[in-house]
Motif scaffolding. Structure first.
Motif, PDB file in Angstrom:
ATOM      1  N   HIS A  91       1.523   0.938   6.116  1.00  0.00           N
ATOM      2  CA  HIS A  91       2.202  -0.115   5.374  1.00  0.00           C
ATOM      3  C   HIS A  91       3.425  -0.609   6.131  1.00  0.00           C
ATOM      4  O   HIS A  91       4.233   0.183   6.609  1.00  0.00           O
ATOM      5  CB  HIS A  91       2.636   0.386   3.996  1.00  0.00           C
ATOM      6  CG  HIS A  91       1.483   0.894   3.166  1.00  0.00           C
ATOM      7  ND1 HIS A  91       0.446   0.094   2.760  1.00  0.00           N
ATOM      8  CD2 HIS A  91       1.220   2.144   2.666  1.00  0.00           C
ATOM      9  CE1 HIS A  91      -0.412   0.813   2.062  1.00  0.00           C
ATOM     10  NE2 HIS A  91       0.035   2.069   1.992  1.00  0.00           N
ATOM     11  N   SER A  95       7.103  -2.960  -0.717  1.00  0.00           N
ATOM     12  CA  SER A  95       6.311  -3.041  -1.957  1.00  0.00           C
ATOM     13  C   SER A  95       4.990  -2.292  -1.828  1.00  0.00           C
ATOM     14  O   SER A  95       4.533  -1.633  -2.763  1.00  0.00           O
ATOM     15  CB  SER A  95       6.060  -4.503  -2.320  1.00  0.00           C
ATOM     16  OG  SER A  95       5.373  -5.166  -1.258  1.00  0.00           O
ATOM     17  N   ASN A  96       4.372  -2.370  -0.647  1.00  0.00           N
ATOM     18  CA  ASN A  96       3.105  -1.668  -0.441  1.00  0.00           C
ATOM     19  C   ASN A  96       3.312  -0.150  -0.424  1.00  0.00           C
ATOM     20  O   ASN A  96       2.464   0.604  -0.911  1.00  0.00           O
ATOM     21  CB  ASN A  96       2.457  -2.116   0.860  1.00  0.00           C
ATOM     22  CG  ASN A  96       2.006  -3.566   0.805  1.00  0.00           C
ATOM     23  OD1 ASN A  96       1.779  -4.106  -0.277  1.00  0.00           O
ATOM     24  ND2 ASN A  96       1.886  -4.193   1.982  1.00  0.00           N
ATOM     25  N   LYS A  99       3.817   0.988  -4.000  1.00  0.00           N
ATOM     26  CA  LYS A  99       2.519   0.988  -4.685  1.00  0.00           C
ATOM     27  C   LYS A  99       1.700   2.212  -4.298  1.00  0.00           C
ATOM     28  O   LYS A  99       1.077   2.867  -5.146  1.00  0.00           O
ATOM     29  CB  LYS A  99       1.775  -0.301  -4.349  1.00  0.00           C
ATOM     30  CG  LYS A  99       0.426  -0.435  -5.060  1.00  0.00           C
ATOM     31  CD  LYS A  99      -0.236  -1.753  -4.679  1.00  0.00           C
ATOM     32  CE  LYS A  99      -1.602  -1.872  -5.362  1.00  0.00           C
ATOM     33  NZ  LYS A  99      -2.282  -3.156  -5.016  1.00  0.00           N
TER      34      LYS A  99
END
Length: 585
Positions: A91, A95-96, A99
């Motif tokens: 990533h 945000s990834n 998540k």
């Protein structure tokens, strides 16, 4: 676990209220870092506690500048097994990562922390997983219990590979294990979360470390020489030639001399991390700067020795040539003429030699046994070597006649250590010295030794016998007196047949070095060979008879020829100084 949950929830609340919600969080601009979270998901971590740990990781990375060229984050969870949730290169956006953390499913088994550290070292921090060269590697290990395997060795291996390890223990975590895992100094890398203040402090400290706080400048690091900052930490270094002590702060000089890491021949002079070679007094260092050689004080040219200068350790001394003595000044040499300093007793003349002397007689006379008086030929001193043929053609009974012939010759001489010396060599296919010139000093001893000689038999190597006589029998080692003494050397060869080897070379050499040669032949002896062996005038120096029983007559003739020629010795001496002596046998 309720305590863990309360701690982390409270931490999250504080972090949430620490700044206004409308104000965006200030990102940590730290330059590239590869960060891996190693989280404990063993069965002792309850679901709500794992959720708190999940949010704890999210709060940490929320403060970091995330990106493929900035901070990369990976997560590995472990229990009895190890699983990569996502790698450093998976990533590139915050945000990834958030998540992916929220999607982690706990393993809920045992607590194999050592297995997890090895997995992290071999799998998470690899180029395939996104680890970048020359970018700091940082690992945060979060655990709530005691490891079920060994961690000290594998953690040390990980640290040696450059991984900086933070160990965060929660509730029941074992402090000893945390210290075994973490990088030094422990006060900066080990955290045991037992209250809100501590977990909150860890979040703030960890952020400060990664955000480039220079602990070498901001803390009392205690490094004696050099402090080197690393992301969130520091370590002490030493100046060249020094090494860090076990305390990690102070330094000591590297003594290569004491550690025998040098190749100096004599003296090693240590300096921090290096050395130089030196030499003992009286020696100098060679060009290789390692080995030593003694100083040649004589080469300085100021010794003033009369004859010879000899270098010694730390100086020199003078030495005189043979026949001279050193005077008290230690430099001057004085000739030692023994004839002037001793009662030599020479009847005619004393001749000084280096360190010694000898007497000589006028022409026509020879030195007597006492080494001082002069006399006629009968009492002359000579060195006589007899070479007798012991080949199988002689026959045993005839060999006994040969031995009697030898003893007849001996009877005509004045044998003594200072007078005439006699040596005996027997030859056939080989050569054997029966006795040398210095073995016996009376005629009776010689005659007894002659009668004990054993017959050799086999071939007739007369040339080999002449070579042996020249190289051995007339050497000073076997009793021949020095040539400077001017004592006649006489060789007498007795043979009964033709030689099986060449006689020319050594017959010639014997006469060239001043040996007077007599040749006596019997039976099948070859006259040409006898003449080649004999000295000039040949008629005076070779004898032949067809029968062994007649050799006693030859012995008588030899004896008779010793002295009568003395009548003409003065005349002959004027023509050939060595001839008179040769006629005296």
């Amino acid at each position: 676990m309720r305590q863990l949950s309360a701690f982390i929830l409270l931490t999250l609340a504080v972090l949430a209220t620490a700044r206004p919600k409308t104000e965006p969080a200030q990102k940590c601009k730290i330059g590239p870092v590869d960060l891996v979270f190693l989280i404990d998901s063993s069965r002792s971590v309850r679901p709500h506690e794992f959720e708190t740990m999940r949010k704890f990781m999210i709060d940490i990375i929320n403060t970091l500048d995330i990106g493929l060229n900035a901070t990369r984050v990976g997560v590995v969870q472990y229990s009895s097994q190890v699983r990569t949730e996502f790698t450093l290169k998976t990533h590139a956006r915050l945000s990834n990562i958030v998540k992916a953390i929220n999607q982690i499913i706990p393993l809920a088994q045992g607590t194999m922390t050592g297995l997890a550290i090895r997995y992290m070292m071999n799998e998470a921090f690899t180029a395939e997983a996104g680890d970048r060269p020359k970018v700091p590697n940082v690992a945060v290990i979060v655990t709530d219990g005691r490891p079920q395997d060994r961690v000290a060795e594998v953690a040390a291996e990980a640290r040696e590979k450059g991984i900086e390890i933070y160990a965060v223990g929660v509730a029941r975590a074992d402090m000893t294990s945390l210290r075994a895992m973490a990088s030094p100094p422990f006060e900066d890398h080990v955290f045991l979360v037992e209250s809100f203040d501590l977990i909150h402090q860890f979040g703030i400290q960890f952020q400060d470390k990664l955000c480039g706080v220079d602990l070498c400048l901001e803390s009392d690091h205690g490094c004696e020489h050099i402090c080197e900052s690393t992301p969130g930490s520091y370590h002490c270094l030493c100046l060249p030639g020094y090494t860090v002590n076990d305390d990690g702060k102070t330094c000591r000089a590297i003594d290569l001399c004491a550690e025998r890491k040098h190749n100096c021949e004599q003296i090693c002079v240590s300096s921090p991390g290096s050395f130089t070679c030196d030499c003992n007094k009286g020696y100098k260092l060679n060009n290789d700067q390692r080995t030593c050689s003694m100083i040649d004080y004589c080469s300085f040219g100021n010794h003033s020795c009369d004859h010879e200068c000899v270098s010694v350790l730390n100086g020199y001394r003078c030495r005189c040539n043979e026949g001279y003595r050193l005077l008290e000044d230690g430099k001057t040499c004085q000739d030692m003429n023994m004839c002037n300093t001793v009662e030599h007793g020479c009847e005619y003349q004393c001749v000084s030699t280096p360190g010694s002397y000898h007497c000589i007689c006028p022409e026509g006379q020879l030195l007597q046994d006492d080494g001082r008086s002069c006399g006629t030929c009968k009492s002359a001193n000579i060195d006589l070597v007899l070479l007798i043929d012991g080949s199988k053609s002689v026959r045993p009974q005839n060999f006994e006649l040969v031995k009697k012939f030898v003893n007849q010759v001996v009877d005509s001489l004045d044998v003594s250590a200072h007078g005439t010396r006699v040596g005996l060599v027997q030859y056939s296919s080989r050569v054997r010295t029966e006795f040398s010139l210095n073995m016996y000093h009376t005629a009776d001893e010689i005659k007894a030794a002659v009668m004990k000689v054993e017959y050799m038999e086999k071939g007739t190597m007369t040339g080999l016998a002449l070579k042996h006589m020249l190289e051995n029998s007339f050497s000073e080692a076997e009793g021949a007196r020095p040539l400077s003494r001017n004592i006649p050397r006489i060789g007498l060869v007795f043979t009964d047949g033709r030689s099986q080897d060449d006689i020319t070379e050594y017959a010639k050499k014997a006469k060239e070095v001043g040996i007077t040669m007599y040749a006596v032949g019997v039976g099948k002896a070859v006259e040409d060979e006898l003449r080649e062996i004999a000295s000039e005038p040949v008629e005076k120096h070779f004898y032949y008879t067809t029968d062994f029983t007649a050799i006693s007559t030859i012995a008588e003739n030899l004896k008779l020829s010793v002295c009568p020629e003395m009548k003409n010795v003065q005349t002959k001496h004027s023509l050939n100084p060595g001839l008179g002596r040769a006629l005296c046998f």
